[in-house]
Design a protein around this motif. Structure first.
Motif, PDB file in Angstrom:
ATOM      1  N   ALA A   1      65.802  37.920  50.604  1.00 49.21           N
ATOM      2  CA  ALA A   1      65.934  39.104  51.454  1.00 49.21           C
ATOM      3  C   ALA A   1      67.166  39.923  51.087  1.00 49.21           C
ATOM      4  O   ALA A   1      67.175  41.145  51.276  1.00 49.21           O
ATOM      5  N   ARG A   2      68.178  39.278  50.552  1.00 45.14           N
ATOM      6  CA  ARG A   2      69.392  40.003  50.160  1.00 45.14           C
ATOM      7  C   ARG A   2      69.089  41.082  49.138  1.00 45.14           C
ATOM      8  O   ARG A   2      69.652  42.163  49.173  1.00 45.14           O
ATOM      9  N   TRP A   3      68.187  40.803  48.205  1.00 45.47           N
ATOM     10  CA  TRP A   3      67.882  41.748  47.125  1.00 45.47           C
ATOM     11  C   TRP A   3      66.497  42.355  47.265  1.00 45.47           C
ATOM     12  O   TRP A   3      66.166  43.300  46.554  1.00 45.47           O
TER      13      TRP A   3
ATOM     14  N   THR B   1      60.799  41.236  52.036  1.00 44.93           N
ATOM     15  CA  THR B   1      60.533  39.892  52.552  1.00 44.93           C
ATOM     16  C   THR B   1      60.457  39.894  54.081  1.00 44.93           C
ATOM     17  O   THR B   1      59.764  39.055  54.653  1.00 44.93           O
ATOM     18  N   ALA B   2      61.124  40.833  54.736  1.00 46.54           N
ATOM     19  CA  ALA B   2      61.073  40.912  56.204  1.00 46.54           C
ATOM     20  C   ALA B   2      59.659  41.196  56.691  1.00 46.54           C
ATOM     21  O   ALA B   2      59.275  40.764  57.785  1.00 46.54           O
TER      22      ALA B   2
ATOM     23  N   THR C   1      69.198  47.711  52.399  1.00 47.14           N
ATOM     24  CA  THR C   1      69.286  46.265  52.581  1.00 47.14           C
ATOM     25  C   THR C   1      68.510  45.870  53.830  1.00 47.14           C
ATOM     26  O   THR C   1      68.128  46.719  54.639  1.00 47.14           O
ATOM     27  N   ALA C   2      68.322  44.580  54.001  1.00 43.73           N
ATOM     28  CA  ALA C   2      67.610  44.067  55.169  1.00 43.73           C
ATOM     29  C   ALA C   2      68.383  44.336  56.463  1.00 43.73           C
ATOM     30  O   ALA C   2      67.794  44.360  57.542  1.00 43.73           O
ATOM     31  N   THR C   3      69.693  44.568  56.360  1.00 39.73           N
ATOM     32  CA  THR C   3      70.513  44.801  57.548  1.00 39.73           C
ATOM     33  C   THR C   3      70.603  46.270  57.942  1.00 39.73           C
ATOM     34  O   THR C   3      71.267  46.617  58.908  1.00 39.73           O
TER      35      THR C   3
END
Length: 179
Positions: free
Chosen positions: A36-38, A42-43, A160-162
């Motif tokens: 998920a970082r890259w 994936t979320a 990013t996922a965040t």
């Protein structure tokens, strides 16, 4: 000296099929935080059905010549995927990921060479690009090993996922540089 992983197992690329969804989902799910970082997508992959839907949509885009995607197989096991996307003016971007058990073994460096051949020899592209987060040193190392040229840094380019953005290094390889 550590034996090279590829000398013991055959690595090959296959067009995805929906039946690949359970194995690909398992790879994503077992390593979700790192991937998920890259790879923020994936979320949206929370089940085998989500991965199957992604593969179906991908196959539609492949049929429309908007996307090129392959599952990376190491021996009898799927290890990840690699794709060509954002086709424009004989250029394309490359995206890829590997499951955690397959990283650090030279697989992606090897597979990227195969995709370069497909892109330049079969798809007749002139330029390939890798857009890599500045913190993703493993992917940067793959780009360097494959002889990609570092063109520059794109500020706050990758979501990013965040919900924030990472700076990205852009690498390119021209058809004339391939051989």
């Amino acid at each position: 000296m550590k034996p090279h992983f590829l000398t013991a197992l055959t690595t090959h690329l296959m067009t995805p099929v929906v039946a690949d969804a359970p194995a690909l989902f398992a790879l994503i799910d077992q390593d979700r935080p790192a991937l998920a970082r890259w790879m923020p997508r994936t979320a949206s992959i929370q089940s085998v059905e989500d991965e199957a839907a992604f593969l179906l949509k991908s196959l539609e885009r492949i049929s429309a010549n908007q996307f090129w995607l392959a599952v990376i197989w190491v021996g009898p096991h799927p290890a990840g995927t690699i794709d060509l996307h954002a086709f424009k003016d004989s250029h394309a971007e490359i995206g890829y990921w590997l499951g955690r058990d397959f990283r650090g073994k030279g697989i992606m460096t090897h597979v990227l060479g195969i995709v370069e051949d497909v892109a330049f020899s079969q798809l007749n592209l002139n330029k390939l690009e890798l857009v890599i987060a500045t913190g993703n040193t493993a992917s940067q190392a793959v780009a360097h090993r494959r002889g990609f040229h570092q063109d520059g840094i794109l500020r706050e380019h990758l979501p990013t996922a965040t919900g924030s953005y990472d700076d990205a290094m852009i690498y390119s390889k021209l058809k004339r540089d391939f051989h």
